[in-house]
Design a protein around this motif. Sequence first.
Motif, PDB file in Angstrom:
ATOM      1  N   ILE A  14     -19.449   9.362  22.153  1.00  0.00           N
ATOM      2  CA  ILE A  14     -20.658   9.776  22.992  1.00  0.00           C
ATOM      3  C   ILE A  14     -21.820   9.905  22.683  1.00  0.00           C
ATOM      4  O   ILE A  14     -22.073  10.206  21.433  1.00  0.00           O
ATOM      5  CB  ILE A  14     -20.082  11.292  23.170  1.00  0.00           C
ATOM      6  N   LYS A  15     -22.548   9.140  23.201  1.00  0.00           N
ATOM      7  CA  LYS A  15     -24.322   9.255  22.732  1.00  0.00           C
ATOM      8  C   LYS A  15     -25.079  10.179  23.590  1.00  0.00           C
ATOM      9  O   LYS A  15     -25.084  10.115  24.917  1.00  0.00           O
ATOM     10  CB  LYS A  15     -24.859   7.636  23.021  1.00  0.00           C
ATOM     11  N   ILE A  16     -25.795  10.929  23.013  1.00  0.00           N
ATOM     12  CA  ILE A  16     -26.592  11.750  23.527  1.00  0.00           C
ATOM     13  C   ILE A  16     -28.196  11.471  23.147  1.00  0.00           C
ATOM     14  O   ILE A  16     -28.625  11.126  22.128  1.00  0.00           O
ATOM     15  CB  ILE A  16     -26.577  13.290  23.063  1.00  0.00           C
ATOM     16  N   THR A  17     -29.166  11.323  24.334  1.00  0.00           N
ATOM     17  CA  THR A  17     -30.336  10.773  24.033  1.00  0.00           C
ATOM     18  C   THR A  17     -31.398  11.964  24.647  1.00  0.00           C
ATOM     19  O   THR A  17     -31.299  12.502  25.529  1.00  0.00           O
ATOM     20  CB  THR A  17     -30.733   9.486  24.633  1.00  0.00           C
ATOM     21  N   VAL A  18     -32.218  12.164  23.644  1.00  0.00           N
ATOM     22  CA  VAL A  18     -33.242  13.212  24.175  1.00  0.00           C
ATOM     23  C   VAL A  18     -34.894  12.536  23.698  1.00  0.00           C
ATOM     24  O   VAL A  18     -35.048  12.043  22.715  1.00  0.00           O
ATOM     25  CB  VAL A  18     -33.275  14.567  23.009  1.00  0.00           C
ATOM     26  N   ASP A  19     -35.638  12.413  24.653  1.00  0.00           N
ATOM     27  CA  ASP A  19     -36.834  12.160  24.530  1.00  0.00           C
ATOM     28  C   ASP A  19     -37.826  13.192  24.870  1.00  0.00           C
ATOM     29  O   ASP A  19     -38.013  13.951  25.959  1.00  0.00           O
ATOM     30  CB  ASP A  19     -37.159  10.835  25.424  1.00  0.00           C
ATOM     31  N   LEU A  20     -38.750  13.473  23.803  1.00  0.00           N
ATOM     32  CA  LEU A  20     -39.483  14.692  24.026  1.00  0.00           C
ATOM     33  C   LEU A  20     -40.943  14.486  24.388  1.00  0.00           C
ATOM     34  O   LEU A  20     -41.571  15.171  24.907  1.00  0.00           O
ATOM     35  CB  LEU A  20     -39.806  15.310  22.360  1.00  0.00           C
ATOM     36  N   LYS A  21     -41.095  13.065  24.333  1.00  0.00           N
ATOM     37  CA  LYS A  21     -42.569  12.828  24.967  1.00  0.00           C
ATOM     38  C   LYS A  21     -43.807  13.215  24.296  1.00  0.00           C
ATOM     39  O   LYS A  21     -44.678  13.664  25.041  1.00  0.00           O
ATOM     40  CB  LYS A  21     -42.444  12.588  26.627  1.00  0.00           C
ATOM     41  N   ILE A  22     -43.656  13.767  22.918  1.00  0.00           N
ATOM     42  CA  ILE A  22     -44.924  14.097  22.341  1.00  0.00           C
ATOM     43  C   ILE A  22     -45.510  13.448  21.291  1.00  0.00           C
ATOM     44  O   ILE A  22     -46.576  13.879  20.562  1.00  0.00           O
ATOM     45  CB  ILE A  22     -44.867  15.645  22.215  1.00  0.00           C
ATOM     46  N   GLY A  23     -44.738  12.437  21.046  1.00  0.00           N
ATOM     47  CA  GLY A  23     -45.175  11.707  19.599  1.00  0.00           C
ATOM     48  C   GLY A  23     -44.399  10.394  19.704  1.00  0.00           C
ATOM     49  O   GLY A  23     -43.766   9.904  20.405  1.00  0.00           O
ATOM     50  N   ASP A  24     -44.627   9.854  18.341  1.00  0.00           N
ATOM     51  CA  ASP A  24     -43.686   8.631  18.162  1.00  0.00           C
ATOM     52  C   ASP A  24     -42.592   8.810  17.296  1.00  0.00           C
ATOM     53  O   ASP A  24     -41.873   7.753  16.779  1.00  0.00           O
ATOM     54  CB  ASP A  24     -44.667   7.526  17.436  1.00  0.00           C
ATOM     55  N   GLY A  25     -42.183   9.916  16.712  1.00  0.00           N
ATOM     56  CA  GLY A  25     -41.046  10.113  15.755  1.00  0.00           C
ATOM     57  C   GLY A  25     -39.790   9.960  16.608  1.00  0.00           C
ATOM     58  O   GLY A  25     -39.338  10.221  17.577  1.00  0.00           O
ATOM     59  N   LYS A  26     -38.903   9.287  15.559  1.00  0.00           N
ATOM     60  CA  LYS A  26     -37.413   9.096  16.124  1.00  0.00           C
ATOM     61  C   LYS A  26     -36.417   9.409  14.885  1.00  0.00           C
ATOM     62  O   LYS A  26     -36.907   9.429  13.655  1.00  0.00           O
ATOM     63  CB  LYS A  26     -37.482   7.601  16.727  1.00  0.00           C
ATOM     64  N   GLY A  27     -35.279   9.619  15.291  1.00  0.00           N
ATOM     65  CA  GLY A  27     -34.338   9.867  14.353  1.00  0.00           C
ATOM     66  C   GLY A  27     -32.806  10.133  14.844  1.00  0.00           C
ATOM     67  O   GLY A  27     -32.705  10.256  16.372  1.00  0.00           O
ATOM     68  N   LYS A  28     -31.923  10.128  14.145  1.00  0.00           N
ATOM     69  CA  LYS A  28     -30.444   9.882  14.636  1.00  0.00           C
ATOM     70  C   LYS A  28     -29.749  10.832  13.910  1.00  0.00           C
ATOM     71  O   LYS A  28     -30.189  11.241  12.480  1.00  0.00           O
ATOM     72  CB  LYS A  28     -29.817   8.532  14.644  1.00  0.00           C
ATOM     73  N   ALA A  29     -28.521  11.490  14.414  1.00  0.00           N
ATOM     74  CA  ALA A  29     -27.426  12.032  13.465  1.00  0.00           C
ATOM     75  C   ALA A  29     -26.434  11.917  14.111  1.00  0.00           C
ATOM     76  O   ALA A  29     -26.120  11.599  15.526  1.00  0.00           O
ATOM     77  CB  ALA A  29     -27.792  13.656  13.376  1.00  0.00           C
TER      78      ALA A  29
END
Length: 410
Positions: A377-392
């Motif tokens: 199961i893949k959950i994706t969240v885009d905050l749209k406030i910067g360029d930061g990215k990460g996974k867990a």
Amino acid sequence: MTMSKVKTKIKQVETGSIVTPIGFQVAGLHSGVKRKRNDLGVVYSEKPANAAAVYTLNKIQAAPLGVTKESIASEQKIQAVIINSGNANACTGKQGMTDAYEMRKTTAEKFQVPEQYVAVASTGIIGLDMPMDKIIPHIDQLSIGSTAQHAADFGESILTTDTFAKSTCFEAEIDGKKVSMAGAAKGSGMIEPNMGTMLGFITTDIDVDAASLDKALKQVVDQTFNCITVDGDTSTNDMVLVLANGLAGNTTLTPEHNDWDTFIELLTNTCEKLAKQIARDGEGATKLIEVDVQGAATDEDAKKIAKSIVGSSLVKTAVFGTDANWGRIIAAVGYSGAEVNPNTIDTSIGTMQLLKDSEPTGFSEEAATAYLQNDTIKITVDLKIGDGKGKAWGCDLTYDYVRINASYRS
């Protein structure tokens, strides 16, 4: 070197194992610490290997970690690693340290290497004295080799509540030389970001500077093993240990080397593959959950949010129950401690968008339920406030988790 160029050089070796890199041999056998499965293993390099390790952040650490730290601190070289499962040798006082040192000494004598070139690892039940009458005699019976069966025997020897052995292997080209990196790991419960009840052993025939190896491992572990969670508990015994014996014959790697990015990509792929296998095998788990956060203020914030979501018991139980309860996801974003704009958040599961600018999209509940029946199961969240990215990465929380842990010692 661009990331795209690096990726074209790296290939996963489906039939590879911890003994694929040149000069490594392993063994595993049943000593009697556990009822049936192999419970004693060893990794051996035909020459002393540059070594680096990362350890649990739990302030209560098992005796073998202290011994391994001492061994690596001597010359940053390890030639043999002795591992037992079934007993953690944790919270065992002075006797535990004595036992860990005896395991190191006996292994050094068996393989005729200096004691300071031996690392020790244990995993299993906390607070029980080590059954040294079983372990010590069987160290002498370890018969090392580099066949697939040797690798399988070793892989089984380090497991506790795991349902399958974790293994991976990659190869690439450095300085015109074929190089390999491989690993084996265990982990199923007490898995929390910042090292859980897991052991990871990585072998490579690459020649890499010891100090650079140490820095690289810390960097990569923070992006991989430190981004998995099963149940929020951090264990007392965990370590990731990498051995680089240099037998591939490349020029010694440092960050200034033209192929340094290739080395980092190899190490990242190896650690991430093992980490995801651990997350997938969480006690009682039926599904792997991957959380991908984008558009954060910083990479650190993105990772913090991803960990918060994948570690949420409510999110984990919703995934188990195939319930697309996006409220649990957005709540985990909000309490993560990271910077957010509550009005700009997009959230998806798979390719299905649940929220657009923090408002419901009117998605199909039936389609969402169908997607949540998959085993990844893949959950994706885009905050749209910067360029930061990460996974867990993590897993669902099931009835079997309670059953397994309620009867762990019986």
